[in-house]
Scaffold this motif. Structure first.
Motif, PDB file in Angstrom:
ATOM      1  N   ARG A  32      15.564 -24.975   9.266  1.00 14.32           N
ATOM      2  CA  ARG A  32      14.239 -25.289   8.729  1.00 14.32           C
ATOM      3  C   ARG A  32      13.148 -25.199   9.795  1.00 14.32           C
ATOM      4  O   ARG A  32      12.030 -24.795   9.496  1.00 14.32           O
ATOM      5  N   THR A  33      13.465 -25.563  11.026  1.00 18.43           N
ATOM      6  CA  THR A  33      12.481 -25.474  12.102  1.00 18.43           C
ATOM      7  C   THR A  33      12.059 -24.033  12.335  1.00 18.43           C
ATOM      8  O   THR A  33      10.882 -23.744  12.574  1.00 18.43           O
ATOM      9  N   CYS A  34      12.998 -23.126  12.247  1.00 23.57           N
ATOM     10  CA  CYS A  34      12.721 -21.713  12.531  1.00 23.57           C
ATOM     11  C   CYS A  34      12.356 -20.905  11.291  1.00 23.57           C
ATOM     12  O   CYS A  34      12.033 -19.723  11.407  1.00 23.57           O
ATOM     13  N   GLN A  35      12.373 -21.511  10.134  1.00 29.31           N
ATOM     14  CA  GLN A  35      12.050 -20.806   8.896  1.00 29.31           C
ATOM     15  C   GLN A  35      10.659 -20.164   8.920  1.00 29.31           C
ATOM     16  O   GLN A  35      10.507 -19.034   8.442  1.00 29.31           O
ATOM     17  N   PRO A  36       9.633 -20.794   9.480  1.00 22.03           N
ATOM     18  CA  PRO A  36       8.318 -20.131   9.530  1.00 22.03           C
ATOM     19  C   PRO A  36       8.340 -18.792  10.275  1.00 22.03           C
ATOM     20  O   PRO A  36       7.574 -17.890   9.940  1.00 22.03           O
ATOM     21  N   VAL A  37       9.206 -18.650  11.264  1.00 20.04           N
ATOM     22  CA  VAL A  37       9.329 -17.363  11.964  1.00 20.04           C
ATOM     23  C   VAL A  37       9.780 -16.289  10.974  1.00 20.04           C
ATOM     24  O   VAL A  37       9.245 -15.171  10.963  1.00 20.04           O
ATOM     25  N   LEU A  38      10.736 -16.635  10.121  1.00 23.16           N
ATOM     26  CA  LEU A  38      11.221 -15.674   9.126  1.00 23.16           C
ATOM     27  C   LEU A  38      10.154 -15.373   8.079  1.00 23.16           C
ATOM     28  O   LEU A  38      10.024 -14.237   7.635  1.00 23.16           O
ATOM     29  N   TRP A  39       9.379 -16.387   7.689  1.00 26.03           N
ATOM     30  CA  TRP A  39       8.319 -16.170   6.707  1.00 26.03           C
ATOM     31  C   TRP A  39       7.280 -15.192   7.249  1.00 26.03           C
ATOM     32  O   TRP A  39       6.891 -14.248   6.581  1.00 26.03           O
TER      33      TRP A  39
END
Length: 100
Positions: free
Chosen positions: A32-39
């Motif tokens: 979840r912490t790194c999800q914005p990178v994928l978005w």
């Protein structure tokens, strides 16, 4: 009276932090912490595909690399000390990688 942009960004950040903290386990928190990178990567890849399709794979691979870097960094921040300690308890002669 309208809501200011900075207020919306602040609320979005608080929601993101709550979403991360409320995860049930450590692996999910890292995801979840790194999800914005994928978005952001998905948006950037899509925009690149629309405008410079020959560069699409390069952009996609770059964001996959950023995602790995994010996950590695978060893991190190949260778990490296415990991992080193567990390795030393199973192998007392294990080297920590620190200068002596």
């Amino acid at each position: 009276m309208g809501v200011r942009g900075s207020t919306l960004i602040g609320v979005a950040i608080l929601v993101l932090v709550a979403w991360i903290v409320l995860a049930t386990d450590s692996e999910t928190r890292i995801d979840r912490t790194c999800q914005p990178v994928l978005w952001v990567g998905n948006v950037a890849t899509s925009l690149t595909q629309l405008t410079f399709s020959e560069q699409q794979d390069l952009v996609h691979e770059s964001f996959e690399s950023f995602d790995y870097a994010c996950r590695f960094t978060v893991w190190r921040l949260l778990h490296e000390d415990a991992w080193i300690e567990s390795q030393q308890s199973t192998n007392p002669e294990a080297h920590t990688g620190e200068c002596e």
